[in-house]
Each structure stands twice: as structure tokens, then as C-alpha cells.
Design a protein around this motif. Sequence first.
Motif, PDB file in Angstrom:
ATOM      1  N   THR A 108       0.840  -1.198   0.000  1.00  0.00           N
ATOM      2  CA  THR A 108       0.000   0.000   0.000  1.00  0.00           C
ATOM      3  C   THR A 108       0.877   1.251   0.000  1.00  0.00           C
ATOM      4  O   THR A 108       1.865   1.318   0.733  1.00  0.00           O
ATOM      5  CB  THR A 108      -0.907   0.041   1.247  1.00  0.00           C
ATOM      6  N   THR A 109       0.510   2.207  -0.830  1.00  0.00           N
ATOM      7  CA  THR A 109       1.138   3.533  -0.808  1.00  0.00           C
ATOM      8  C   THR A 109       0.022   4.553  -0.621  1.00  0.00           C
ATOM      9  O   THR A 109      -0.948   4.565  -1.381  1.00  0.00           O
ATOM     10  CB  THR A 109       1.889   3.834  -2.112  1.00  0.00           C
ATOM     11  N   PHE A 110       0.159   5.400   0.397  1.00  0.00           N
ATOM     12  CA  PHE A 110      -0.889   6.381   0.710  1.00  0.00           C
ATOM     13  C   PHE A 110      -0.385   7.769   0.340  1.00  0.00           C
ATOM     14  O   PHE A 110       0.687   8.200   0.775  1.00  0.00           O
ATOM     15  CB  PHE A 110      -1.236   6.327   2.198  1.00  0.00           C
ATOM     16  N   TYR A 111      -1.181   8.490  -0.468  1.00  0.00           N
ATOM     17  CA  TYR A 111      -0.799   9.807  -0.963  1.00  0.00           C
ATOM     18  C   TYR A 111      -1.558  10.922  -0.236  1.00  0.00           C
ATOM     19  O   TYR A 111      -2.650  10.709   0.294  1.00  0.00           O
ATOM     20  CB  TYR A 111      -1.071   9.906  -2.462  1.00  0.00           C
ATOM     21  N   ALA A 112      -0.983  12.116  -0.282  1.00  0.00           N
ATOM     22  CA  ALA A 112      -1.592  13.262   0.393  1.00  0.00           C
ATOM     23  C   ALA A 112      -3.017  13.516  -0.098  1.00  0.00           C
ATOM     24  O   ALA A 112      -3.892  13.903   0.671  1.00  0.00           O
ATOM     25  CB  ALA A 112      -0.723  14.506   0.181  1.00  0.00           C
ATOM     26  N   LYS A 113      -3.268  13.315  -1.382  1.00  0.00           N
ATOM     27  CA  LYS A 113      -4.585  13.584  -1.960  1.00  0.00           C
ATOM     28  C   LYS A 113      -5.680  12.687  -1.379  1.00  0.00           C
ATOM     29  O   LYS A 113      -6.877  12.977  -1.540  1.00  0.00           O
ATOM     30  CB  LYS A 113      -4.541  13.424  -3.480  1.00  0.00           C
ATOM     31  N   GLN A 114      -5.289  11.603  -0.695  1.00  0.00           N
ATOM     32  CA  GLN A 114      -6.272  10.682  -0.140  1.00  0.00           C
ATOM     33  C   GLN A 114      -6.835  11.147   1.206  1.00  0.00           C
ATOM     34  O   GLN A 114      -7.817  10.595   1.689  1.00  0.00           O
ATOM     35  CB  GLN A 114      -5.661   9.282   0.002  1.00  0.00           C
ATOM     36  N   PHE A 115      -6.217  12.154   1.809  1.00  0.00           N
ATOM     37  CA  PHE A 115      -6.760  12.712   3.048  1.00  0.00           C
ATOM     38  C   PHE A 115      -8.058  13.461   2.731  1.00  0.00           C
ATOM     39  O   PHE A 115      -8.186  14.104   1.694  1.00  0.00           O
ATOM     40  CB  PHE A 115      -5.773  13.688   3.693  1.00  0.00           C
ATOM     41  N   LYS A 116      -9.006  13.382   3.641  1.00  0.00           N
ATOM     42  CA  LYS A 116     -10.266  14.109   3.514  1.00  0.00           C
ATOM     43  C   LYS A 116     -10.281  15.224   4.561  1.00  0.00           C
ATOM     44  O   LYS A 116     -10.134  14.952   5.748  1.00  0.00           O
ATOM     45  CB  LYS A 116     -11.463  13.172   3.729  1.00  0.00           C
ATOM     46  N   PHE A 117     -10.457  16.458   4.116  1.00  0.00           N
ATOM     47  CA  PHE A 117     -10.469  17.608   5.018  1.00  0.00           C
ATOM     48  C   PHE A 117     -11.863  18.233   5.059  1.00  0.00           C
ATOM     49  O   PHE A 117     -12.629  18.136   4.099  1.00  0.00           O
ATOM     50  CB  PHE A 117      -9.449  18.660   4.571  1.00  0.00           C
ATOM     51  N   GLU A 118     -12.162  18.880   6.176  1.00  0.00           N
ATOM     52  CA  GLU A 118     -13.456  19.529   6.303  1.00  0.00           C
ATOM     53  C   GLU A 118     -13.499  20.784   5.432  1.00  0.00           C
ATOM     54  O   GLU A 118     -12.470  21.276   4.949  1.00  0.00           O
ATOM     55  CB  GLU A 118     -13.733  19.893   7.761  1.00  0.00           C
ATOM     56  N   GLU A 119     -14.698  21.299   5.235  1.00  0.00           N
ATOM     57  CA  GLU A 119     -14.870  22.503   4.428  1.00  0.00           C
ATOM     58  C   GLU A 119     -14.074  23.653   5.036  1.00  0.00           C
ATOM     59  O   GLU A 119     -14.075  23.848   6.252  1.00  0.00           O
ATOM     60  CB  GLU A 119     -16.354  22.872   4.385  1.00  0.00           C
ATOM     61  N   GLY A 120     -13.385  24.373   4.188  1.00  0.00           N
ATOM     62  CA  GLY A 120     -12.552  25.474   4.663  1.00  0.00           C
ATOM     63  C   GLY A 120     -11.087  25.110   4.776  1.00  0.00           C
ATOM     64  O   GLY A 120     -10.257  25.955   5.108  1.00  0.00           O
ATOM     65  N   VAL A 121     -10.765  23.840   4.477  1.00  0.00           N
ATOM     66  CA  VAL A 121      -9.381  23.358   4.530  1.00  0.00           C
ATOM     67  C   VAL A 121      -9.049  22.651   3.221  1.00  0.00           C
ATOM     68  O   VAL A 121      -9.801  21.792   2.767  1.00  0.00           O
ATOM     69  CB  VAL A 121      -9.151  22.388   5.711  1.00  0.00           C
ATOM     70  N   GLU A 122      -7.949  23.027   2.607  1.00  0.00           N
ATOM     71  CA  GLU A 122      -7.525  22.406   1.351  1.00  0.00           C
ATOM     72  C   GLU A 122      -6.054  22.023   1.419  1.00  0.00           C
ATOM     73  O   GLU A 122      -5.265  22.637   2.144  1.00  0.00           O
ATOM     74  CB  GLU A 122      -7.728  23.377   0.175  1.00  0.00           C
ATOM     75  N   LEU A 123      -5.704  21.009   0.643  1.00  0.00           N
ATOM     76  CA  LEU A 123      -4.310  20.580   0.543  1.00  0.00           C
ATOM     77  C   LEU A 123      -3.521  21.581  -0.274  1.00  0.00           C
ATOM     78  O   LEU A 123      -3.923  21.961  -1.374  1.00  0.00           O
ATOM     79  CB  LEU A 123      -4.253  19.199  -0.106  1.00  0.00           C
ATOM     80  N   ALA A 124      -2.367  22.030   0.254  1.00  0.00           N
ATOM     81  CA  ALA A 124      -1.497  22.951  -0.480  1.00  0.00           C
ATOM     82  C   ALA A 124      -0.221  22.252  -0.944  1.00  0.00           C
ATOM     83  O   ALA A 124       0.498  22.769  -1.801  1.00  0.00           O
ATOM     84  CB  ALA A 124      -1.150  24.160   0.390  1.00  0.00           C
ATOM     85  N   SER A 125       0.084  21.100  -0.367  1.00  0.00           N
ATOM     86  CA  SER A 125       1.227  20.297  -0.824  1.00  0.00           C
ATOM     87  C   SER A 125       0.833  19.564  -2.101  1.00  0.00           C
ATOM     88  O   SER A 125      -0.343  19.507  -2.466  1.00  0.00           O
ATOM     89  CB  SER A 125       1.631  19.293   0.250  1.00  0.00           C
ATOM     90  N   GLY A 126       1.827  18.986  -2.780  1.00  0.00           N
ATOM     91  CA  GLY A 126       1.554  18.213  -3.989  1.00  0.00           C
ATOM     92  C   GLY A 126       0.639  17.041  -3.702  1.00  0.00           C
ATOM     93  O   GLY A 126       0.863  16.315  -2.728  1.00  0.00           O
ATOM     94  N   PRO A 127      -0.393  16.823  -4.517  1.00  0.00           N
ATOM     95  CA  PRO A 127      -1.360  15.750  -4.256  1.00  0.00           C
ATOM     96  C   PRO A 127      -0.748  14.353  -4.237  1.00  0.00           C
ATOM     97  O   PRO A 127      -1.251  13.465  -3.555  1.00  0.00           O
ATOM     98  CB  PRO A 127      -2.381  15.895  -5.383  1.00  0.00           C
ATOM     99  N   ARG A 128       0.348  14.162  -4.969  1.00  0.00           N
ATOM    100  CA  ARG A 128       0.966  12.838  -5.017  1.00  0.00           C
ATOM    101  C   ARG A 128       2.150  12.713  -4.039  1.00  0.00           C
ATOM    102  O   ARG A 128       2.973  11.813  -4.156  1.00  0.00           O
ATOM    103  CB  ARG A 128       1.410  12.503  -6.438  1.00  0.00           C
ATOM    104  N   THR A 129       2.189  13.613  -3.068  1.00  0.00           N
ATOM    105  CA  THR A 129       3.181  13.479  -1.996  1.00  0.00           C
ATOM    106  C   THR A 129       2.904  12.196  -1.232  1.00  0.00           C
ATOM    107  O   THR A 129       1.792  11.967  -0.756  1.00  0.00           O
ATOM    108  CB  THR A 129       3.092  14.679  -1.023  1.00  0.00           C
TER     109      THR A 129
END
Length: 217
Positions: free
Chosen positions: A155-176
Amino acid sequence: MELTTLKATSRVLGASRNNARLRKAGQIPAVYYGKGAEAVNITVNAVDVRKVLAPGKRYTLLDLEIDGKAGNPAVIYNYDKDCITQDIIHIDFLKIAEDTKVKVRVPVKLTGLPVGVKTQGGIFAQETRYLMLSALPTKIPTVIEMDISDVETNTTFYAKQFKFEEGVELASGPRTVIFSISSKSKKKDAAEEAAAAPAAAAPAADAAAAPAADAKK
């Protein structure tokens, strides 16, 4: 937006020795700035800052009371430490607005022993321990926490797989890559291939050298 008051005193920029005197007196040189606002040079009490930076309070919403005047909303955006004593020697306070997102660096905390390691013999590796997020001041998470107990091997888990609440977004690369659990067999195969490469290269080099030697004759 509930704010924690932090007292501050304005200061005039001067020689570095002036900052040394401030630190010796228990004060930390700092600057307060933000979009559309003029930077203000200030000092804050080191003891008060330690309380604000206590575990779980990295992005406490603050009201800087500068020279007795409140109404200066801020978060600690960045700070520098002495490389030897680890004392904080300078702080950047960022002016915030309730409806404007700010970029923050938030730690990633993984909990639990993965089944891929516990029962499947996999090898676990955490690749990323902090992520950059873009979040509204009232939504900034203290930590990004994930229970990985049920994660299996391969298994490889990427940053884009995190789920954040409304008002929060990922700013790092999605495939980190956050973490991976690989099987021992794959690790072994990779190691064997790496070890075999130099051995395979040697006969090829000898074969290439032979025509050159014959030509010289």
C-alpha cells in the motif's frame, strides 16, 4: 472568532546587539505583518510565547495587544530557534482575517500498528511528517491524524487521499507520499537486482573492449 490575547511592545529596528539585550531580558524580537498592512516590529514575552506554542496550540488564534491596543488578529506563521540552545530568537506573526485562508504547515500523525506489518510481514515507512494546508483561521487543524491499523501490505498512501473539512484544502503536492507498506519479497527482489547490476555490467564492458583491442593489433 475567539482569540487569545498576547501582549506585545513596539520596537525600533537597531543593531543586532539590541536584539541580544532583549533576549537576555526574556523578550523575543518579532514582526507583525499581513496583506495590505504595514509591518510592525514588536517584542513579546518568551514565557507567554511558550504557553502559546504548547503542544496542540501551534496555530492558536491570537490578538496581539500592541502597546496596550488590542484588535490585531494573528497566528504565529514562522519562528527561528538558536541552533544550540533551541530558544526561540525571532517570530513572524501573520495578520489574519476570518474569511481569508492562510497557508500553514501541519504535522501528520499516524497511529496504530498496520495489519500489513503485524500479520503480513510488510515493511512500513513514513515518508512525510508535515503537510502544507490552505485553511481558514478558524479551521486550521492542530494535527492531521490517521489510524492505519487496517492498512495492508503493498500500500502507498498519498496526500490527496486525506479528507479535510470545508474550509481546509491541501497545499502540498497531491501525489506526496505519506507512507508505504511494502512486502519483504519486493524489497528482497529489488536488492538482488541492484546487486546483480554491477556483475552484469562487467562482462558487457569486457565484450565492448575486445574489438577495440583487436583493432590496435
